[in-house]
Design a protein around this motif. Sequence first.
Motif, PDB file in Angstrom:
ATOM      1  N   ALA A 121       0.812  -1.217   0.000  1.00 40.14           N
ATOM      2  CA  ALA A 121       0.000   0.000   0.000  1.00 40.14           C
ATOM      3  C   ALA A 121       0.845   1.267   0.000  1.00 40.14           C
ATOM      4  CB  ALA A 121      -0.937  -0.002   1.201  1.00 40.14           C
ATOM      5  N   GLY A 122       2.172   1.105  -0.084  1.00 41.96           N
ATOM      6  CA  GLY A 122       3.059   2.265  -0.150  1.00 41.96           C
ATOM      7  C   GLY A 122       3.799   2.561   1.130  1.00 41.96           C
ATOM      8  N   GLY A 123       3.620   1.731   2.167  1.00 46.03           N
ATOM      9  CA  GLY A 123       4.312   1.945   3.423  1.00 46.03           C
ATOM     10  C   GLY A 123       5.741   1.422   3.389  1.00 46.03           C
ATOM     11  N   ALA A 124       6.488   1.718   4.437  1.00 44.12           N
ATOM     12  CA  ALA A 124       7.881   1.304   4.533  1.00 44.12           C
ATOM     13  C   ALA A 124       8.062   0.341   5.696  1.00 44.12           C
ATOM     14  CB  ALA A 124       8.792   2.520   4.722  1.00 44.12           C
ATOM     15  N   ALA A 125       9.087  -0.511   5.599  1.00 46.50           N
ATOM     16  CA  ALA A 125       9.422  -1.445   6.667  1.00 46.50           C
ATOM     17  C   ALA A 125      10.931  -1.637   6.685  1.00 46.50           C
ATOM     18  CB  ALA A 125       8.719  -2.784   6.459  1.00 46.50           C
ATOM     19  N   LEU A 126      11.537  -1.489   7.866  1.00 46.47           N
ATOM     20  CA  LEU A 126      12.967  -1.667   8.066  1.00 46.47           C
ATOM     21  C   LEU A 126      13.193  -2.748   9.117  1.00 46.47           C
ATOM     22  CD1 LEU A 126      14.030   2.103   8.292  1.00 46.47           C
ATOM     23  CD2 LEU A 126      14.199   0.622   6.285  1.00 46.47           C
ATOM     24  N   ALA A 127      14.439  -3.216   9.249  1.00 50.96           N
ATOM     25  CA  ALA A 127      14.709  -4.276  10.216  1.00 50.96           C
ATOM     26  C   ALA A 127      16.111  -4.163  10.778  1.00 50.96           C
ATOM     27  CB  ALA A 127      14.512  -5.657   9.572  1.00 50.96           C
ATOM     28  N   ALA A 128      16.270  -4.723  11.983  1.00 47.13           N
ATOM     29  CA  ALA A 128      17.563  -4.875  12.643  1.00 47.13           C
ATOM     30  C   ALA A 128      17.774  -6.346  12.965  1.00 47.13           C
ATOM     31  CB  ALA A 128      17.611  -4.036  13.923  1.00 47.13           C
ATOM     32  N   LEU A 129      19.019  -6.738  13.161  1.00 50.40           N
ATOM     33  CA  LEU A 129      19.340  -8.115  13.515  1.00 50.40           C
ATOM     34  C   LEU A 129      19.256  -8.319  15.023  1.00 50.40           C
ATOM     35  CD1 LEU A 129      22.402  -8.750  11.192  1.00 50.40           C
ATOM     36  CD2 LEU A 129      20.151  -9.821  11.003  1.00 50.40           C
ATOM     37  N   GLY A 130      18.926  -9.541  15.428  1.00 52.76           N
ATOM     38  CA  GLY A 130      18.830  -9.867  16.840  1.00 52.76           C
ATOM     39  C   GLY A 130      19.697 -11.045  17.217  1.00 52.76           C
ATOM     40  N   GLU A 142      19.206 -12.344   5.868  1.00 51.94           N
ATOM     41  CA  GLU A 142      18.087 -11.422   6.101  1.00 51.94           C
ATOM     42  C   GLU A 142      18.296 -10.074   5.431  1.00 51.94           C
ATOM     43  OE1 GLU A 142      16.393 -11.211   9.989  1.00 51.94           O
ATOM     44  OE2 GLU A 142      17.277 -13.106  10.605  1.00 51.94           O
ATOM     45  N   LEU A 143      19.473  -9.846   4.855  1.00 49.77           N
ATOM     46  CA  LEU A 143      19.748  -8.569   4.203  1.00 49.77           C
ATOM     47  C   LEU A 143      19.018  -8.492   2.869  1.00 49.77           C
ATOM     48  CD1 LEU A 143      23.606  -8.189   4.814  1.00 49.77           C
ATOM     49  CD2 LEU A 143      21.716  -7.363   6.228  1.00 49.77           C
ATOM     50  N   GLN A 144      18.430  -7.355   2.589  1.00 48.37           N
ATOM     51  CA  GLN A 144      17.859  -7.087   1.266  1.00 48.37           C
ATOM     52  C   GLN A 144      17.650  -5.590   1.127  1.00 48.37           C
ATOM     53  OE1 GLN A 144      14.371  -9.665   1.329  1.00 48.37           O
ATOM     54  NE2 GLN A 144      13.070  -8.000   2.026  1.00 48.37           N
ATOM     55  N   ALA A 145      17.791  -5.121  -0.109  1.00 42.77           N
ATOM     56  CA  ALA A 145      17.790  -3.685  -0.366  1.00 42.77           C
ATOM     57  C   ALA A 145      16.433  -3.047  -0.129  1.00 42.77           C
ATOM     58  CB  ALA A 145      18.250  -3.415  -1.795  1.00 42.77           C
ATOM     59  N   ASP A 146      15.355  -3.779  -0.389  1.00 45.64           N
ATOM     60  CA  ASP A 146      14.017  -3.213  -0.186  1.00 45.64           C
ATOM     61  C   ASP A 146      13.087  -4.302   0.323  1.00 45.64           C
ATOM     62  OD1 ASP A 146      12.699  -4.603  -2.520  1.00 45.64           O
ATOM     63  OD2 ASP A 146      14.136  -3.385  -3.630  1.00 45.64           O
ATOM     64  N   ALA A 147      11.872  -3.890   0.690  1.00 45.48           N
ATOM     65  CA  ALA A 147      10.920  -4.818   1.305  1.00 45.48           C
ATOM     66  C   ALA A 147      10.178  -5.668   0.284  1.00 45.48           C
ATOM     67  CB  ALA A 147       9.923  -4.031   2.155  1.00 45.48           C
ATOM     68  N   GLY A 148      10.592  -5.626  -0.968  1.00 42.47           N
ATOM     69  CA  GLY A 148       9.920  -6.416  -1.984  1.00 42.47           C
ATOM     70  C   GLY A 148      10.503  -7.801  -2.173  1.00 42.47           C
ATOM     71  N   GLY A 149      11.503  -8.183  -1.372  1.00 38.89           N
ATOM     72  CA  GLY A 149      12.139  -9.483  -1.499  1.00 38.89           C
ATOM     73  C   GLY A 149      11.435 -10.550  -0.686  1.00 38.89           C
ATOM     74  N   PRO A 150      12.135 -11.634  -0.366  1.00 41.09           N
ATOM     75  CA  PRO A 150      11.513 -12.739   0.386  1.00 41.09           C
ATOM     76  C   PRO A 150      11.178 -12.373   1.822  1.00 41.09           C
ATOM     77  CG  PRO A 150      13.854 -13.138   0.041  1.00 41.09           C
ATOM     78  CD  PRO A 150      13.497 -11.970  -0.801  1.00 41.09           C
ATOM     79  N   MET A 151      11.829 -11.365   2.385  1.00 48.68           N
ATOM     80  CA  MET A 151      11.546 -10.923   3.744  1.00 48.68           C
ATOM     81  C   MET A 151      10.689  -9.656   3.713  1.00 48.68           C
ATOM     82  SD  MET A 151      13.148 -13.281   5.282  1.00 48.68           S
ATOM     83  CE  MET A 151      14.516 -14.420   5.018  1.00 48.68           C
ATOM     84  N   PRO A 152       9.805  -9.468   4.712  1.00 47.30           N
ATOM     85  CA  PRO A 152       8.921  -8.295   4.706  1.00 47.30           C
ATOM     86  C   PRO A 152       9.578  -7.054   5.306  1.00 47.30           C
ATOM     87  CG  PRO A 152       8.320  -9.737   6.501  1.00 47.30           C
ATOM     88  CD  PRO A 152       9.432 -10.437   5.770  1.00 47.30           C
ATOM     89  N   TRP A 153      10.784  -6.737   4.877  1.00 44.54           N
ATOM     90  CA  TRP A 153      11.481  -5.561   5.376  1.00 44.54           C
ATOM     91  C   TRP A 153      12.619  -5.215   4.433  1.00 44.54           C
ATOM     92  CZ3 TRP A 153      11.747 -10.000   8.836  1.00 44.54           C
ATOM     93  CH2 TRP A 153      12.877 -10.791   8.648  1.00 44.54           C
ATOM     94  N   ALA A 154      13.173  -4.027   4.641  1.00 38.23           N
ATOM     95  CA  ALA A 154      14.418  -3.624   4.001  1.00 38.23           C
ATOM     96  C   ALA A 154      15.497  -3.583   5.076  1.00 38.23           C
ATOM     97  CB  ALA A 154      14.270  -2.251   3.353  1.00 38.23           C
ATOM     98  N   MET A 155      16.648  -4.204   4.793  1.00 40.83           N
ATOM     99  CA  MET A 155      17.801  -4.183   5.684  1.00 40.83           C
ATOM    100  C   MET A 155      19.044  -4.169   4.797  1.00 40.83           C
ATOM    101  SD  MET A 155      19.068  -6.644   8.885  1.00 40.83           S
ATOM    102  CE  MET A 155      17.599  -7.593   8.799  1.00 40.83           C
TER     103      MET A 155
END
Length: 414
Positions: A121-130, A142-155
């Motif tokens: 819907a146009g929102g953003a999502a970021l992530a940190a490692l734990g 878990e790294l990926q440039a944007d939230a459009g990859g296999p994970m629901p976040w950009a890291m």
Amino acid sequence: MTRLALVALLSAPLSLSACAIERGKAWGPPVVPDKAVPEVSLVLLGDVGARGRSGAVVAAELERVLAEHRRRGRPAVVLWLGDNIGPVGPGDLGRCTAPARAWQARGPAALAQVVRAHVDAGGAALAALGEQDWRCGQPELELQADAGGPMPWAMPAHNYSAAVYPDGHVRVTMSCTAGVCVPGPKDMSSETAPLVELVVVDSAAWLVPPPVGTPAAARADHSLAEQAALLAAVAARPAAHPRVLVSHHPLESAGPHGVGGLFSDSGYYLHAPPLREAVDAGLFAGALSAHDRMVLATADIGPATKRSSRFWLKHPVFQVISGSASAPDSRGGVRGAWYFQSTTLKAELQSNRPGFAELVVREDSFSAVVRRRKAGRWGAGTLTFPARRPPHPVETTSPVMDPCLYCDPVPPRQ
């Protein structure tokens, strides 16, 4: 009797009953402004990969909250605060969860679905490692440039910074890889300035390092070098907007991971020296984290840092913890017992029931909205404080330094 023996003695009865701990008198329906103002909500999700049945219930409330933000025109950015994939972490070793199976469990799958819809819907999502994300030694999955990859976040990296603008869009301002930090893409925003800059650091590389001599240990060393470089680069760039630290481990916690708790590993003095120096220098207005399976908000960790580290911070620093999305401590067991909580922090708002927290960012203030589910109903508490606060006076009031945090500081008969 040793502490471990006492844990074994108490674990049986505690595992049969929930141990809900809650603090604060401001619980109720969250305050919703009638008039739109320039503000962005940072929605915090932590410890999603933990084994538990609360994820689906929390996902339904998260979906409602994000829909309400869209209806009111309030942009939202979702932050995954570590331990993102469970039960242990990504990879293909032992019990570790493979990325292809990361979102098969009901709770994490429901939360991921809500966040993916938010991104679509146009929102953003970021992530940190734990901590758990490092457990298999392959956090780079878990790294990926944007939230459009296999994970629901950009890291984009283990350590990076990102600016959040009033319209809700996010721009990576610094990304650190191979021990070097480079600026992000040039700012093409029509907005004049960001509301806040998030500085994301990999706290687990320092606090839970992989076994010495393994490839993972080398990667953790690189991550620590990148963290130091990121903090130096951010400190070298003065900014008119506030900065907020994002990490899996809290600076101070009131839960079992806080200093004096059952799993005492989250206190100011336990963090890496470059991070401690940045906090003491006033680089951050506050910190967002998870690790403890609770929701918490406090306007200033100064008194807790005095108790945990015998260290007097020069500037006020707020702390928001959001780690109860999947397996809150109220479900029972020794983690939720009063005896095993931290002895350093008295938070204005805290609960170890299922829930999540938000940080509403405005030009002149922050509002920490702590949401939790109690007796089948959702409620929230709100704590508001200025975005820019002056340094502490030279001398500040010290908290009770006795081992008992909640003891009466007044001597008997006085």
